[in-house]
Design a protein around this motif. Structure first.
Motif, PDB file in Angstrom:
ATOM      1  N   GLY A   1       0.769  -1.232   0.000  1.00 53.48           N
ATOM      2  CA  GLY A   1       0.000   0.000   0.000  1.00 53.48           C
ATOM      3  C   GLY A   1       0.798   1.278   0.000  1.00 53.48           C
ATOM      4  O   GLY A   1       0.220   2.364   0.190  1.00 53.48           O
ATOM      5  N   LEU A   2       2.111   1.219  -0.218  1.00 51.46           N
ATOM      6  CA  LEU A   2       2.924   2.429  -0.276  1.00 51.46           C
ATOM      7  C   LEU A   2       3.533   2.548  -1.670  1.00 51.46           C
ATOM      8  O   LEU A   2       4.178   1.612  -2.147  1.00 51.46           O
ATOM      9  N   PRO A   3       3.352   3.684  -2.343  1.00 48.08           N
ATOM     10  CA  PRO A   3       3.856   3.839  -3.713  1.00 48.08           C
ATOM     11  C   PRO A   3       5.345   4.173  -3.746  1.00 48.08           C
ATOM     12  O   PRO A   3       5.775   5.155  -4.341  1.00 48.08           O
ATOM     13  N   LEU A   4       6.157   3.341  -3.097  1.00 49.94           N
ATOM     14  CA  LEU A   4       7.585   3.590  -2.969  1.00 49.94           C
ATOM     15  C   LEU A   4       8.392   2.362  -3.374  1.00 49.94           C
ATOM     16  O   LEU A   4       7.969   1.220  -3.130  1.00 49.94           O
ATOM     17  N   GLN A   5       9.533   2.610  -3.975  1.00 52.03           N
ATOM     18  CA  GLN A   5      10.501   1.562  -4.258  1.00 52.03           C
ATOM     19  C   GLN A   5      11.891   2.092  -3.905  1.00 52.03           C
ATOM     20  O   GLN A   5      12.190   3.268  -4.137  1.00 52.03           O
ATOM     21  N   PHE A   6      12.713   1.212  -3.355  1.00 52.03           N
ATOM     22  CA  PHE A   6      14.098   1.544  -3.040  1.00 52.03           C
ATOM     23  C   PHE A   6      15.013   0.561  -3.759  1.00 52.03           C
ATOM     24  O   PHE A   6      14.644  -0.605  -3.967  1.00 52.03           O
ATOM     25  N   TYR A   7      16.194   1.029  -4.139  1.00 50.16           N
ATOM     26  CA  TYR A   7      17.083   0.134  -4.869  1.00 50.16           C
ATOM     27  C   TYR A   7      18.538   0.444  -4.575  1.00 50.16           C
ATOM     28  O   TYR A   7      18.902   1.547  -4.156  1.00 50.16           O
ATOM     29  N   VAL A   8      19.373  -0.556  -4.798  1.00 46.23           N
ATOM     30  CA  VAL A   8      20.818  -0.418  -4.702  1.00 46.23           C
ATOM     31  C   VAL A   8      21.424  -1.114  -5.910  1.00 46.23           C
ATOM     32  O   VAL A   8      20.931  -2.160  -6.341  1.00 46.23           O
ATOM     33  N   ARG A   9      22.450  -0.497  -6.501  1.00 45.67           N
ATOM     34  CA  ARG A   9      23.123  -1.057  -7.672  1.00 45.67           C
ATOM     35  C   ARG A   9      24.634  -0.915  -7.493  1.00 45.67           C
ATOM     36  O   ARG A   9      25.125   0.095  -6.995  1.00 45.67           O
ATOM     37  N   SER A  10      25.352  -1.929  -7.920  1.00 45.78           N
ATOM     38  CA  SER A  10      26.808  -1.818  -7.984  1.00 45.78           C
ATOM     39  C   SER A  10      27.260  -2.283  -9.359  1.00 45.78           C
ATOM     40  O   SER A  10      26.638  -3.158  -9.978  1.00 45.78           O
TER      41      SER A  10
ATOM     42  N   ASN B   1      34.350   1.655 -10.975  1.00 47.22           N
ATOM     43  CA  ASN B   1      33.509   0.920 -10.039  1.00 47.22           C
ATOM     44  C   ASN B   1      32.557   1.911  -9.386  1.00 47.22           C
ATOM     45  O   ASN B   1      32.987   2.980  -8.947  1.00 47.22           O
ATOM     46  N   SER B   2      31.289   1.557  -9.335  1.00 43.99           N
ATOM     47  CA  SER B   2      30.314   2.517  -8.819  1.00 43.99           C
ATOM     48  C   SER B   2      29.292   1.852  -7.920  1.00 43.99           C
ATOM     49  O   SER B   2      29.033   0.645  -8.015  1.00 43.99           O
ATOM     50  N   LEU B   3      28.731   2.663  -7.045  1.00 42.59           N
ATOM     51  CA  LEU B   3      27.645   2.249  -6.169  1.00 42.59           C
ATOM     52  C   LEU B   3      26.529   3.270  -6.296  1.00 42.59           C
ATOM     53  O   LEU B   3      26.769   4.485  -6.237  1.00 42.59           O
ATOM     54  N   THR B   4      25.300   2.786  -6.479  1.00 39.92           N
ATOM     55  CA  THR B   4      24.136   3.655  -6.626  1.00 39.92           C
ATOM     56  C   THR B   4      23.091   3.286  -5.583  1.00 39.92           C
ATOM     57  O   THR B   4      22.747   2.104  -5.423  1.00 39.92           O
ATOM     58  N   LEU B   5      22.585   4.288  -4.894  1.00 34.79           N
ATOM     59  CA  LEU B   5      21.472   4.131  -3.960  1.00 34.79           C
ATOM     60  C   LEU B   5      20.349   5.033  -4.445  1.00 34.79           C
ATOM     61  O   LEU B   5      20.590   6.194  -4.797  1.00 34.79           O
ATOM     62  N   GLY B   6      19.125   4.506  -4.464  1.00 34.65           N
ATOM     63  CA  GLY B   6      18.053   5.324  -4.992  1.00 34.65           C
ATOM     64  C   GLY B   6      16.683   4.970  -4.457  1.00 34.65           C
ATOM     65  O   GLY B   6      16.493   3.956  -3.776  1.00 34.65           O
ATOM     66  N   ALA B   7      15.732   5.849  -4.790  1.00 35.62           N
ATOM     67  CA  ALA B   7      14.344   5.656  -4.386  1.00 35.62           C
ATOM     68  C   ALA B   7      13.435   6.155  -5.494  1.00 35.62           C
ATOM     69  O   ALA B   7      13.780   7.094  -6.225  1.00 35.62           O
ATOM     70  N   ARG B   8      12.273   5.520  -5.637  1.00 31.79           N
ATOM     71  CA  ARG B   8      11.282   5.905  -6.636  1.00 31.79           C
ATOM     72  C   ARG B   8       9.938   6.155  -5.947  1.00 31.79           C
ATOM     73  O   ARG B   8       9.556   5.438  -5.027  1.00 31.79           O
ATOM     74  N   VAL B   9       9.252   7.162  -6.437  1.00 26.56           N
ATOM     75  CA  VAL B   9       7.886   7.465  -6.001  1.00 26.56           C
ATOM     76  C   VAL B   9       6.977   7.327  -7.196  1.00 26.56           C
ATOM     77  O   VAL B   9       7.234   7.923  -8.250  1.00 26.56           O
ATOM     78  N   ILE B  10       5.914   6.553  -7.052  1.00 22.17           N
ATOM     79  CA  ILE B  10       4.954   6.356  -8.147  1.00 22.17           C
ATOM     80  C   ILE B  10       3.751   7.276  -7.912  1.00 22.17           C
ATOM     81  O   ILE B  10       3.170   7.292  -6.804  1.00 22.17           O
ATOM     82  N   LEU B  11       3.404   8.057  -8.934  1.00 18.82           N
ATOM     83  CA  LEU B  11       2.358   9.066  -8.809  1.00 18.82           C
ATOM     84  C   LEU B  11       1.356   8.917  -9.942  1.00 18.82           C
ATOM     85  O   LEU B  11       1.720   8.632 -11.079  1.00 18.82           O
ATOM     86  N   LYS B  12       0.092   9.164  -9.628  1.00 20.42           N
ATOM     87  CA  LYS B  12      -0.963   9.156 -10.651  1.00 20.42           C
ATOM     88  C   LYS B  12      -1.994  10.218 -10.274  1.00 20.42           C
ATOM     89  O   LYS B  12      -2.565  10.161  -9.176  1.00 20.42           O
ATOM     90  N   PHE B  13      -2.169  11.186 -11.175  1.00 24.71           N
ATOM     91  CA  PHE B  13      -3.041  12.319 -10.856  1.00 24.71           C
ATOM     92  C   PHE B  13      -4.379  12.256 -11.572  1.00 24.71           C
ATOM     93  O   PHE B  13      -5.283  13.008 -11.256  1.00 24.71           O
ATOM     94  N   TRP B  14      -4.504  11.431 -12.576  1.00 25.58           N
ATOM     95  CA  TRP B  14      -5.768  11.319 -13.309  1.00 25.58           C
ATOM     96  C   TRP B  14      -5.969   9.925 -13.817  1.00 25.58           C
ATOM     97  O   TRP B  14      -5.067   9.092 -13.772  1.00 25.58           O
TER      98      TRP B  14
END
Length: 405
Positions: free
Chosen positions: A368-377, A392-405
């Protein structure tokens, strides 16, 4: 005249524009009218290059220095350590269920280059009664207006080249359907919003496509997925992304030696500008997505209080492994000096990168939460490449899903 090549260093970063995964990462598009805001933090380090024999070497080749009209003073050595930090903002929109639009804004928050300069003594100098030491050389160089390069700290909150992208999911027909395959086409272009390297700085790096050496000015992707279901639930996905990246020729300003007269004076010999034609990229990524935990599934406002719809949402935890092979074409230089041109072209010969990718996605949509979190190397040293700089890289991130109509 020195080679005038300076520390033309590249982060070869492992971030790229990619439609966020609802399950099969390669071919998924967003539902019509849906937005996704993706914020990622990227930390990339480059310390090693691979030569034509796939052997590791320093990012900067040794530079021999000669006494005017005399013998070898010595050799400047370096073991540079390059670090880029990025905040990558991406916005996606589902124009239709099969067509997703995207824009990526990579912001370089900082770049640090520590050259770790050293010295190898050369010939005996009768004026000194011995060979030049490192301190002797830099004292002599300072008398000629050439200071010893220090650590570079720059590109604070500086834009890189923006990316515009589109992905179209192909209909499931023809040979795709009986094989259980899904396919999509992707196109992206980079806008020239980045900042080039200061040509007068010996230790420096810019933020353009050329400086980052990771994505092209224009790219075409052909993508496939083969999902596998257990008890109606997708637990495994095999993916393939085959692509070609074109990098445009560009006119570069030649270093005049105003800041580094001994080590970076080139314009009197090569002209005020020279032409750089980067080698194009071609290759592909194979990936495996595995779901160890589907997680609880609840009927919430996100699913319209439908348990059946909620069961189509991404699983709670997805583990990702991938391998990318990328051919890098010959970089061409054109100047008034054939010797200078060849000195540069032999540093950027054709080669290839091997990138091992690992990651994980945590999605809260099912609860029930429109959120995603991720890690990439991403690692380009575990499997040696050829004629490339490994990052060499490390990525930390988050996504928010939105719908207005």
């Amino acid at each position: 005249m020195s080679r005038g090549q300076g520390l033309a260093l590249f982060a070869s970063l492992a971030f790229c524009l990619a439609i966020p995964s609802a399950w099969a990462a390669n071919t998924v598009t967003l539902p019509q009218g849906t937005f996704v805001l993706d914020e990622g933090w990227v930390d990339a380090v480059t310390t090693t290059a691979f030569d034509n024999n796939r052997k590791p070497q320093s990012l900067l080749l040794p530079i021999d220095r000669y006494e005017p009209g005399g013998g070898l003073q010595g050799t400047i050595t370096a073991k540079p350590h390059v670090r880029y930090r990025f905040l990558v903002s991406q916005l996606y929109y589902g124009l239709t269920d099969a067509l997703t639009l995207a824009v990526g804004v990579p912001l370089v928050t900082s770049t640090t280059i520590d050259p770790h300069l050293g010295w190898k003594s050369g010939d005996y100098q009768s004026s000194l009664g011995r060979a030049y030491s490192e301190s002797d050389f830099w004292q002599w160089a300072q008398s000629m207006g050439q200071g010893k390069p220090g650590t570079f700290n720059g590109n604070s909150n500086t834009m890189s080249d923006m990316i515009l992208g589109v992905r179209y999911r192909l209909p499931d027909y023809g040979f795709l359907q009986p094989l259980g395959l899904r396919a999509a086409l992707g196109v992206q272009i980079a806008l020239p919003t980045g900042k080039p390297q200061d040509p007068e700085q010996l230790v420096a790096a810019g933020t353009t496509v050329w400086d980052l050496n990771n994505y092209g000015d224009a790219e075409l992707h052909l993508l496939f997925d083969r999902p596998f279901l257990w008890d109606g639930v997708p637990r495994l996905n095999l993916g393939l992304d085959a692509y070609y990246a074109w990098l445009r020729p560009r006119e570069m300003v030649s270093p005049t030696g105003s800041k580094n007269p001994l080590l970076l004076t080139a314009s009197p010999y090569i002209g005020k500008t020279y032409t750089l034609d980067p080698g194009d990229f071609a290759g592909g990524t194979v990936s495996i997505d595995a779901v160890p935990l589907v997680g609880p599934t609840w009927s919430t406002y996100i699913s319209g209080h439908s348990l059946e719809k909620a069961s189509t949402f991404p699983p709670l935890l997805t583990l990702i492994a991938g391998y990318t092979w990328l051919h890098v074409g010959q970089t061409g230089f054109a100047s008034q000096s054939p010797m200078w041109t060849w000195d540069h072209e032999k540093v950027f010969m054709p080669g290839f990168k091997n990138t091992v990718r690992l990651g994980a996605d945590l999605s809260l949509l099912r609860v029930g939460l429109p959120l995603q979190f991720y890690v990439r190397s991403a690692n380009q040293e575990w499997v040696p490449g050829q004629n490339i700089r490994a990052s060499n890289s490390l990525t930390l991130g988050a996504r928010v899903i939105l719908k207005f109509w």
